[in-house]
Design a protein around this motif. Sequence first.
Motif, short mmCIF file in Angstrom:
data_model
loop_
_atom_site.label_atom_id
_atom_site.label_comp_id
_atom_site.label_asym_id
_atom_site.label_seq_id
_atom_site.Cartn_x
_atom_site.Cartn_y
_atom_site.Cartn_z
N VAL A 8 72.43 31.11 -4.47
CA VAL A 8 71.74 31.72 -5.60
C VAL A 8 72.39 33.05 -5.98
O VAL A 8 72.59 33.36 -7.16
CB VAL A 8 70.25 31.92 -5.27
N ASP A 9 72.74 33.85 -5.00
CA ASP A 9 73.37 35.14 -5.27
C ASP A 9 74.72 34.95 -5.97
O ASP A 9 75.05 35.69 -6.91
CB ASP A 9 73.56 35.92 -3.97
N HIS A 10 75.48 33.96 -5.54
CA HIS A 10 76.77 33.67 -6.18
C HIS A 10 76.57 33.29 -7.64
O HIS A 10 77.27 33.79 -8.54
CB HIS A 10 77.48 32.54 -5.44
N PHE A 55 63.81 43.90 -12.74
CA PHE A 55 64.88 44.75 -12.20
C PHE A 55 65.77 43.88 -11.32
O PHE A 55 65.33 43.38 -10.28
CB PHE A 55 64.31 45.91 -11.40
N ALA A 56 67.03 43.72 -11.74
CA ALA A 56 67.93 42.82 -11.01
C ALA A 56 68.17 43.27 -9.59
O ALA A 56 68.45 42.45 -8.71
CB ALA A 56 69.26 42.72 -11.77
N ASP A 57 68.09 44.59 -9.34
CA ASP A 57 68.32 45.11 -8.00
C ASP A 57 67.02 45.45 -7.26
O ASP A 57 67.04 46.14 -6.24
CB ASP A 57 69.22 46.35 -8.05
N GLY A 58 65.91 44.98 -7.80
CA GLY A 58 64.61 45.32 -7.22
C GLY A 58 64.28 44.49 -5.98
O GLY A 58 64.95 43.49 -5.68
N PRO A 59 63.23 44.85 -5.27
CA PRO A 59 62.87 44.16 -4.02
C PRO A 59 62.42 42.71 -4.24
O PRO A 59 62.47 41.90 -3.32
CB PRO A 59 61.72 45.01 -3.47
N HIS A 60 61.98 42.39 -5.43
CA HIS A 60 61.52 41.02 -5.70
C HIS A 60 62.60 40.15 -6.34
O HIS A 60 62.36 38.96 -6.57
CB HIS A 60 60.29 41.05 -6.61
N SER A 61 63.75 40.71 -6.63
CA SER A 61 64.83 39.95 -7.26
C SER A 61 65.40 38.94 -6.28
O SER A 61 65.57 39.23 -5.08
CB SER A 61 65.93 40.90 -7.73
N ILE A 62 65.72 37.74 -6.77
CA ILE A 62 66.34 36.72 -5.91
C ILE A 62 67.84 36.92 -5.81
O ILE A 62 68.51 36.18 -5.07
CB ILE A 62 66.00 35.31 -6.42
N ASP A 85 73.81 46.19 -8.04
CA ASP A 85 73.50 47.59 -7.78
C ASP A 85 73.01 48.30 -9.04
O ASP A 85 72.97 49.52 -9.11
CB ASP A 85 74.72 48.32 -7.20
N THR A 86 72.64 47.51 -10.07
CA THR A 86 72.05 48.06 -11.28
C THR A 86 70.80 47.27 -11.63
O THR A 86 70.65 46.10 -11.23
CB THR A 86 73.02 48.00 -12.48
#
Length: 553
Positions: free
Chosen positions: A95-97, A125-132, A137-138
Motif C-alpha cells: 500500500v505504501d508503495h 493529512f497524508a502524513d497523519g497518524p491515521h493515514s495508510i 513527510d508532508t
Amino acid sequence: MTLAPFTLRGHNPDVLTCIANLSNDEVFTPPEFANQMLDTLAAAWADANYGEDIWTNPDVTFLDPFTKSGVFLREIVRRLTNGLILAIPDLTERVDHILTRQVFGIGITQLTALLARRSVYCSKFADGPHSIARSFDTEDGNIWFERTEHTWGGGKREFRTDPLTSEEIAVYSNRKCIYCGAGEDDYARGDDLETHAYAFIHTDDINARIAELFGDNMQFDVIIGNPPYQLSDGGYGTSAAPIYQMFVEKALGLDPRFAVFVTPSRWFAGGKGLDDYRKKMLADHRMYEIVDYPKLYEAFPGVKIRGGVSYFLWDRDYNGPCTIQTIWDGQPVGDKATRYLDAYDVLVRRNEAVPILEKVRAKQEPTLDMRVSSQKPFGLRTFVHGRETTRGLTDPVKLYGSRRVTWIDRSEIPVNDAWIDDWKVLTTRVQGTSAAIETKFLSKPIIAGPGTACTESYLVTGRFDSEEEANRYALFLRTRFARFLISLRKSTQDAPRHVFAFVPDVPLDQDWTDALLYERYDLTADEIAFIESQVAPHDDTLFDDGGVNEADE
C-alpha cells in the motif's frame, strides 16, 4: 495494524455514492462509472502490452489532474492493492508503495483536495497518524493543491482621480483571465472564497508545472479524470463557457501513454467556443475508443448535462479508426463500430446513422444550411417587442417575438428589409425540453407571409416567392427524415444554422412525406425503423400563420 479501508470494501453504502455534487460544473464521478472507465483502460493496456494486466505492474504511474472526490485514485489503489500481491506480498509495504510511487492527483479546490486525500489515504493529512501511507513527510502527500489566482488581461482602461492622493490612476473593467477566460467581475474574490483558477490550466508550460509539483523526472503512464465543465463567461443570465477542453489539451500535452477522460458530449457537434477543439480531436487518430451516454441523467444521476456525457480513451502509440459504443439504460445499444472520426466536420454519435447519412450525401445535393438565416435574421434581439396593434405605425410589420406576436414599424428593422416581403418559414432557435431525451428536434414550422419579421427567437429557415412553396418546405421540415438528419448535428437545445447542414435541399415540386423520402434515398427497413425509433412524429395541427408556436417537445 488493521487496514479496514481495504478489507471492508464490500460494505454498503459507498460514501462516494452519497455525497452531493458541488454544482453542474464540478460533478463528482460515481464509483461505478469510474470503474467502467478503468475497465476500458485495462483492456486497452492489455491490447498494447501483450496481454499484461496493468494492475500487476508496480511501475505504472497514474495522475488525476482534476481530482474532486478522489474516486479514480481510490479505485486505482484498490485494484493495484489486489494486483500487486505477488510482486509485493507485505500489505503495508504494498500500500505504501502504491500511494507514494504510483498514484498522484491535483485538487481543484481546497475542499476537494481534502476529500480526495481522505478517500485515498484514509486521512486528510497524508502524513497523519491515521493515514495508510507510511513514507510521506508532508500533509499533501501526492495530492497537491495550492490556491492559484487568475491573470487578468484585456478589458477597458479608464483614468480616475484617487480621492486620497489626487493622483490620476488607471482603472480596468471587463477584464478576463488570459488562461481560462473567467471574468474579473465574477471571479476576483477575497481569500475566503475559491477563485476557481485551476492550477493545471493556468500555465504556459504544463510540463514545467508538473515538474514544479512532482519533480523534474515525473512522466505519467496514465492520466485519467473528470475535469470541471464550465465557468460563467459574463454573458446574459446563466451564460457559461466550457473549460473542460482546456484540461484535456493540457493533459495530452504531457504525452501520457494513455489518457481517459469523461466530459460533456456536446463537443461532438456544437458547444460555445469548441470548434477548434472538435476539429483537433476528430483529426486525432490516437483516439482509441469513445463510450457515449446520450440519455440525460444516465451517467450522472440528478445532474442535468444537455447532450449527455461520454468518455474517451486516447492511446499515444495508436494510429487508426476509433471504436464507438452507445450506452442506453445501462446497456450497449446498436452496433459497436470502428470508424474514423474526421469523416465529417462533426462526430455522428450513433453508428446506425452513418449508412443513412452516406446514402443522402451520395446524391451530392445542396444542403439547407445554405437557406437558413444567421442568429438574428432581422437584427432584432429576443427582448424586442412591438406594439399590440398597428395604430400609429406608418408601415406596420407583424413581428414574431418571444412568446407573442406584436407590430413594429418597418423603419425599426435594421437588416434584411427585403425579406419582409417574402413568404418565410420560421422555426424557434431554441428547441427542446427537460425530457431525458429529445425526440422532436425541431419545432413545428411557422408560415410567415409577406409583411412579417422576427426576433432572434426564430430562424428564417427558408424564403419563397409563393405560399405553395413555403407550405411544401414546411411539410418537408416536419418529416421524421429531415428532423433525423438535424438530430445528427444537434447536441443541445440550441438549433443554429449549422444543424441543417446534413439536410438535403430537395426540389419543392411535390408534398414530401417520409415514405417518399425513404424511397428517394433507398433506405432499408432497418434504417427506417432506426429513424422512427429516434424521432417522434409531430401531431397534425395546422401550421401557425398568425400566432407563435413554441417548441412542442
